[in-house]
Design an enzyme around this catalytic site. Structure first.
Site, PDB file in Angstrom:
ATOM      1  N   HIS A  72       0.848  -1.199   0.000  1.00  9.60           N
ATOM      2  CA  HIS A  72       0.000   0.000   0.000  1.00  9.60           C
ATOM      3  C   HIS A  72       0.879   1.244   0.000  1.00  9.60           C
ATOM      4  O   HIS A  72       1.771   1.368   0.834  1.00  9.60           O
ATOM      5  CB  HIS A  72      -0.892   0.028   1.248  1.00  9.60           C
ATOM      6  CG  HIS A  72      -2.008  -0.966   1.216  1.00  9.60           C
ATOM      7  ND1 HIS A  72      -3.260  -0.697   1.721  1.00  9.60           N
ATOM      8  CD2 HIS A  72      -2.078  -2.219   0.705  1.00  9.60           C
ATOM      9  CE1 HIS A  72      -4.040  -1.754   1.551  1.00  9.60           C
ATOM     10  NE2 HIS A  72      -3.342  -2.696   0.942  1.00  9.60           N
ATOM     11  N   TYR A 200      -8.971   5.412   7.685  1.00  6.68           N
ATOM     12  CA  TYR A 200      -9.119   5.710   9.115  1.00  6.68           C
ATOM     13  C   TYR A 200     -10.174   6.806   9.238  1.00  6.68           C
ATOM     14  O   TYR A 200     -10.010   7.882   8.664  1.00  6.68           O
ATOM     15  CB  TYR A 200      -7.795   6.209   9.704  1.00  6.68           C
ATOM     16  CG  TYR A 200      -6.746   5.127   9.866  1.00  6.68           C
ATOM     17  CD1 TYR A 200      -5.953   4.731   8.798  1.00  6.68           C
ATOM     18  CD2 TYR A 200      -6.545   4.508  11.099  1.00  6.68           C
ATOM     19  CE1 TYR A 200      -4.989   3.746   8.947  1.00  6.68           C
ATOM     20  CE2 TYR A 200      -5.578   3.523  11.259  1.00  6.68           C
ATOM     21  CZ  TYR A 200      -4.803   3.146  10.181  1.00  6.68           C
ATOM     22  OH  TYR A 200      -3.855   2.166  10.334  1.00  6.68           O
ATOM     23  N   PRO A 292      -3.978   0.107  18.960  1.00  5.65           N
ATOM     24  CA  PRO A 292      -3.704  -0.361  17.588  1.00  5.65           C
ATOM     25  C   PRO A 292      -3.802   0.706  16.498  1.00  5.65           C
ATOM     26  O   PRO A 292      -3.450   0.420  15.349  1.00  5.65           O
ATOM     27  CB  PRO A 292      -4.766  -1.447  17.369  1.00  5.65           C
ATOM     28  CG  PRO A 292      -5.849  -1.140  18.338  1.00  5.65           C
ATOM     29  CD  PRO A 292      -5.209  -0.482  19.513  1.00  5.65           C
ATOM     30  N   LYS A 296       1.348  -0.338  15.138  1.00  6.45           N
ATOM     31  CA  LYS A 296       2.770  -0.415  15.489  1.00  6.45           C
ATOM     32  C   LYS A 296       3.180  -1.653  16.290  1.00  6.45           C
ATOM     33  O   LYS A 296       4.371  -1.984  16.354  1.00  6.45           O
ATOM     34  CB  LYS A 296       3.160   0.822  16.325  1.00  6.45           C
ATOM     35  CG  LYS A 296       3.271   2.087  15.529  1.00  6.45           C
ATOM     36  CD  LYS A 296       4.586   2.133  14.773  1.00  6.45           C
ATOM     37  CE  LYS A 296       4.574   3.142  13.653  1.00  6.45           C
ATOM     38  NZ  LYS A 296       4.245   2.604  12.341  1.00  6.45           N
ATOM     39  N   TYR A 384       4.053   6.445  10.329  1.00  5.45           N
ATOM     40  CA  TYR A 384       3.232   5.294   9.933  1.00  5.45           C
ATOM     41  C   TYR A 384       4.067   4.224   9.236  1.00  5.45           C
ATOM     42  O   TYR A 384       3.934   3.030   9.538  1.00  5.45           O
ATOM     43  CB  TYR A 384       2.083   5.766   9.020  1.00  5.45           C
ATOM     44  CG  TYR A 384       0.995   4.741   8.865  1.00  5.45           C
ATOM     45  CD1 TYR A 384       0.023   4.579   9.847  1.00  5.45           C
ATOM     46  CD2 TYR A 384       0.946   3.915   7.746  1.00  5.45           C
ATOM     47  CE1 TYR A 384      -0.975   3.622   9.717  1.00  5.45           C
ATOM     48  CE2 TYR A 384      -0.045   2.954   7.607  1.00  5.45           C
ATOM     49  CZ  TYR A 384      -0.999   2.816   8.594  1.00  5.45           C
ATOM     50  OH  TYR A 384      -1.976   1.866   8.463  1.00  5.45           O
TER      51      TYR A 384
HETATM   52  P1  FAD Z   1       2.320 -12.059  21.337  1.00  5.56           P
HETATM   53  O1  FAD Z   1       1.914 -12.026  19.908  1.00  5.56           O
HETATM   54  O2  FAD Z   1       1.299 -11.770  22.367  1.00  5.56           O
HETATM   55  O3  FAD Z   1       2.970 -13.488  21.607  1.00  5.56           O
HETATM   56  C1  FAD Z   1       3.245 -13.970  22.890  1.00  5.56           C
HETATM   57  C2  FAD Z   1       3.180 -15.496  22.877  1.00  5.56           C
HETATM   58  O4  FAD Z   1       3.576 -15.959  24.170  1.00  5.56           O
HETATM   59  C3  FAD Z   1       1.792 -16.033  22.627  1.00  5.56           C
HETATM   60  O5  FAD Z   1       1.820 -16.992  21.608  1.00  5.56           O
HETATM   61  C4  FAD Z   1       1.373 -16.614  23.974  1.00  5.56           C
HETATM   62  O6  FAD Z   1       0.528 -17.746  23.840  1.00  5.56           O
HETATM   63  C5  FAD Z   1       2.700 -16.982  24.586  1.00  5.56           C
HETATM   64  N1  FAD Z   1       2.705 -17.024  26.052  1.00  5.56           N
HETATM   65  C6  FAD Z   1       2.075 -16.182  26.908  1.00  5.56           C
HETATM   66  N2  FAD Z   1       2.330 -16.515  28.183  1.00  5.56           N
HETATM   67  C7  FAD Z   1       3.155 -17.598  28.140  1.00  5.56           C
HETATM   68  C8  FAD Z   1       3.776 -18.375  29.124  1.00  5.56           C
HETATM   69  N3  FAD Z   1       3.597 -18.143  30.417  1.00  5.56           N
HETATM   70  N4  FAD Z   1       4.544 -19.403  28.717  1.00  5.56           N
HETATM   71  C9  FAD Z   1       4.751 -19.666  27.403  1.00  5.56           C
HETATM   72  N5  FAD Z   1       4.183 -18.943  26.431  1.00  5.56           N
HETATM   73  C10 FAD Z   1       3.397 -17.909  26.786  1.00  5.56           C
HETATM   74  N6  FAD Z   1       0.473  -4.561  15.466  1.00  5.56           N
HETATM   75  C11 FAD Z   1       0.973  -4.076  14.289  1.00  5.56           C
HETATM   76  O7  FAD Z   1       2.205  -3.920  14.187  1.00  5.56           O
HETATM   77  N7  FAD Z   1       0.175  -3.749  13.215  1.00  5.56           N
HETATM   78  C12 FAD Z   1      -1.177  -3.917  13.289  1.00  5.56           C
HETATM   79  O8  FAD Z   1      -1.859  -3.663  12.286  1.00  5.56           O
HETATM   80  C13 FAD Z   1      -1.737  -4.410  14.522  1.00  5.56           C
HETATM   81  N8  FAD Z   1      -3.080  -4.634  14.640  1.00  5.56           N
HETATM   82  C14 FAD Z   1      -3.562  -5.281  15.750  1.00  5.56           C
HETATM   83  C15 FAD Z   1      -4.898  -5.603  15.762  1.00  5.56           C
HETATM   84  C16 FAD Z   1      -5.415  -6.299  16.840  1.00  5.56           C
HETATM   85  C17 FAD Z   1      -6.888  -6.655  16.816  1.00  5.56           C
HETATM   86  C18 FAD Z   1      -4.572  -6.681  17.933  1.00  5.56           C
HETATM   87  C19 FAD Z   1      -5.132  -7.437  19.116  1.00  5.56           C
HETATM   88  C20 FAD Z   1      -3.241  -6.344  17.920  1.00  5.56           C
HETATM   89  C21 FAD Z   1      -2.713  -5.659  16.839  1.00  5.56           C
HETATM   90  N9  FAD Z   1      -1.358  -5.349  16.764  1.00  5.56           N
HETATM   91  C22 FAD Z   1      -0.856  -4.754  15.606  1.00  5.56           C
HETATM   92  C23 FAD Z   1      -0.455  -5.690  17.863  1.00  5.56           C
HETATM   93  C24 FAD Z   1       0.299  -6.999  17.642  1.00  5.56           C
HETATM   94  O9  FAD Z   1      -0.607  -8.041  17.358  1.00  5.56           O
HETATM   95  C25 FAD Z   1       1.137  -7.345  18.887  1.00  5.56           C
HETATM   96  O10 FAD Z   1       1.900  -6.204  19.234  1.00  5.56           O
HETATM   97  C26 FAD Z   1       2.083  -8.530  18.622  1.00  5.56           C
HETATM   98  O11 FAD Z   1       1.357  -9.753  18.624  1.00  5.56           O
HETATM   99  C27 FAD Z   1       3.190  -8.624  19.697  1.00  5.56           C
HETATM  100  O12 FAD Z   1       3.966  -9.777  19.487  1.00  5.56           O
HETATM  101  P2  FAD Z   1       4.682 -10.536  20.678  1.00  5.56           P
HETATM  102  O13 FAD Z   1       5.415 -11.659  20.052  1.00  5.56           O
HETATM  103  O14 FAD Z   1       5.423  -9.558  21.495  1.00  5.56           O
HETATM  104  O15 FAD Z   1       3.511 -11.047  21.623  1.00  5.56           O
HETATM  105  C1  DHB Z   2      -5.101  -3.267  10.959  1.00  3.22           C
HETATM  106  C2  DHB Z   2      -4.935  -3.109  12.307  1.00  3.22           C
HETATM  107  C3  DHB Z   2      -4.562  -1.873  12.789  1.00  3.22           C
HETATM  108  O1  DHB Z   2      -4.366  -1.694  14.097  1.00  3.22           O
HETATM  109  C4  DHB Z   2      -4.359  -0.784  11.942  1.00  3.22           C
HETATM  110  O2  DHB Z   2      -4.014   0.404  12.448  1.00  3.22           O
HETATM  111  C5  DHB Z   2      -4.515  -0.979  10.588  1.00  3.22           C
HETATM  112  C6  DHB Z   2      -4.894  -2.230  10.102  1.00  3.22           C
HETATM  113  C7  DHB Z   2      -5.509  -4.600  10.440  1.00  3.22           C
HETATM  114  O3  DHB Z   2      -5.726  -5.495  11.258  1.00  3.22           O
HETATM  115  O4  DHB Z   2      -5.628  -4.745   9.213  1.00  3.22           O
END
Ligand code: FAD
Ligand code: DHB
Length: 388
Positions: A72, A200, A292, A296, A384
């Site tokens: 995009h 947005y 979100p 980021k 962004y």
């Molecule tokens: P997580 O993905 O939370 O992974 C942690 C892992 O550890 C999990 O698999 C969990 O099961 C495991 N775990 C937890 N506790 C334990 C334990 N005690 N022992 C062993 N394993 C454990 N970010 C973006 O950059 N762009 C986006 O567009 C965006 N949109 C989002 C939309 C939604 C709806 C949501 C909910 C989040 C969004 N995010 C976005 C944020 C992004 O998903 C998270 O920041 C990202 O998943 C962080 O990764 P992580 O590996 O740090 O943690």
């Molecule tokens: C999506 C999630 C976001 O938080 C955002 O800012 C843009 C797109 C997505 O899930 O597609």
């Protein structure tokens, strides 16, 4: 059981760290509490910054992302009945890719398993031990048996609700937090995208966001009460709300289709510092959360493990602990800028129930400034795409 780096959590942070270390000849074991099927099916992020795409590509796990992800070059901001395009590529020379987080997870799991990497799924009672010594370990239960994984380092990549952050003693930890009085209702829809680019939307009834997942699946969000239940939202009610918030008099309509997934997420800003204690290093959501709106979260997790993998490599290759010692300072610089950007986007685009008429007018004026000033549009675009 012994390894060089014990990694708790198989999210984007843990899996990518394990893969980057492997590419540098450093061994790790990943401990994950959920099953492979669960982590590969959890719907979360969608937007990858250019820097994230570059790291995945350099690490040899970007092939499917390049093929199936959608590049995009701009986003739209909609308010006051009009849409305004922010040309990300023209303003920054960079772009973003929309490619679902669980697809990144699938690519990383496949790469780790193809390289005989060790990921233990379904572990429980995970507990980091002796992290303030040179011989840390992690105890856990797997298949009904108690195990001890000894390592040189423990990487806490277990997300916001994990066990790693609480292992940093409260006496040395400082947490910064803001919880927002709203959440996002997210849906997945079987239909072609309504728009080529993300939209947005600031609307008096609340924020909304049009995103995509593939040529046949749309991802849509709208601001809601974080305590609401998906059961209160029939498909008809959801579509009515989305039509009201998203459409204006220009004739564009959001495409309807079968809603096959619904969920509500709460929103918070959170930073825990330091991101390390002794031989324990935190990465990703374990150390910080952003609302979100700026897309980021996953990108920050990738940024952390890029730094951490380099610091661990320097330790083994050059016997230098300098980068490890500086990990928190280096990571937090980027984290706080993303915290600011995510807070700013959230404040500018959401409806606050307690906003006075004066504050509402200021919010509108800020949006007008952003879309009419090249300097402000550029600032938004740089943040962004992650231009720093
Ligand atoms: P997580 O993905 O939370 O992974 C942690 C892992 O550890 C999990 O698999 C969990 O099961 C495991 N775990 C937890 N506790 C334990 C334990 N005690 N022992 C062993 N394993 C454990 N970010 C973006 O950059 N762009 C986006 O567009 C965006 N949109 C989002 C939309 C939604 C709806 C949501 C909910 C989040 C969004 N995010 C976005 C944020 C992004 O998903 C998270 O920041 C990202 O998943 C962080 O990764 P992580 O590996 O740090 O943690
Ligand atoms: C999506 C999630 C976001 O938080 C955002 O800012 C843009 C797109 C997505 O899930 O597609």
């Amino acid at each position: 059981m012994r390894t060089q780096v014990a990694i708790i959590g198989a999210g984007p942070a843990g899996l990518l760290l394990s893969h980057l270390l492997h590419l540098k000849g450093i061994e790790s074991v990943v401990l994950e509490s959920r099953s492979r099927e669960e982590i590969e099916a959890t719907i979360r992020a969608g937007v990858l910054e250019q820097g994230t795409m570059d790291i995945l590509t350099e690490a040899g796990v970007g092939e499917r992302m390049k093929r199936e992800g959608a590049l995009h070059h701009g986003i739209e901001l909609s308010f006051g009945g009009r849409r305004h395009r922010i040309d990300l590529s023209e303003l920054t020379g960079k772009a973003i890719t929309v490619y679902a987080q669980h697809e990144v997870i699938k690519d990383l799991v496949a790469a780790r398993l193809a390289a005989q990497g060790s990921i233990l799924f379904g572990v429980s009672e995970v507990s980091p031990q002796d992290i303030d010594t040179d011989n840390p370990s992690v105890s856990f239960l797997h298949a009904g048996e108690k195990h001890m994984l000894r390592a040189d380092f423990v990487a806490g990549c277990d997300g916001f609700h994990g066990v790693s952050r609480p292992a940093v003693p409260e006496s040395v930890r400082q947490d910064y937090q803001r919880i927002y009085p709203f959440g996002w209702f997210g849906i997945l829809v079987e239909s072609a995208p309504s728009s080529d680019e993300l939209i947005y939307v600031q609307h008096e009834r609340g924020f909304a966001l049009v995103s995509t997942r593939s040529p046949t699946v749309q991802r849509l969000y709208f601001q809601c009460d974080p305590k609401d239940s998906v059961d209160n939202w029939s498909d008809d009610r959801i579509w009515n709300e989305l039509h009201t918030r998203l459409e204006n008099s220009d004739g564009w309509r959001v495409k309807e289709g079968k809603i096959f997934q619904k969920g509500i997420i709460g929103m918070r800003s959170f930073v825990s510092t330091p991101m390390q204690h002794g031989r324990l290093f935190l990465a990703g959501d374990a150390a910080h959360i952003v609302p979100p709106t700026g897309a980021k979260g996953m990108n920050l997790a990738v940024g952390d493990v890029k730094l951490l993998s380099r610091a661990i490599e320097a330790f083994y290759r050059k016997s230098s602990g300098e980068l490890l010692a500086a990990y928190t300072d280096h990571a937090l610089k980027r984290v706080w800028r993303a915290e600011y950007f995510s807070w700013w986007m959230t404040s500018m685009l959401h409806t606050f129930a307690d906003a006075s008429p004066f504050q509402q007018q200021l919010q509108r004026a800020e949006l007008e400034n952003v879309v009419n000033s090249r300097a402000l549009s550029t600032a938004l675009a740089e943040n962004y795409v992650g231009a720093f």
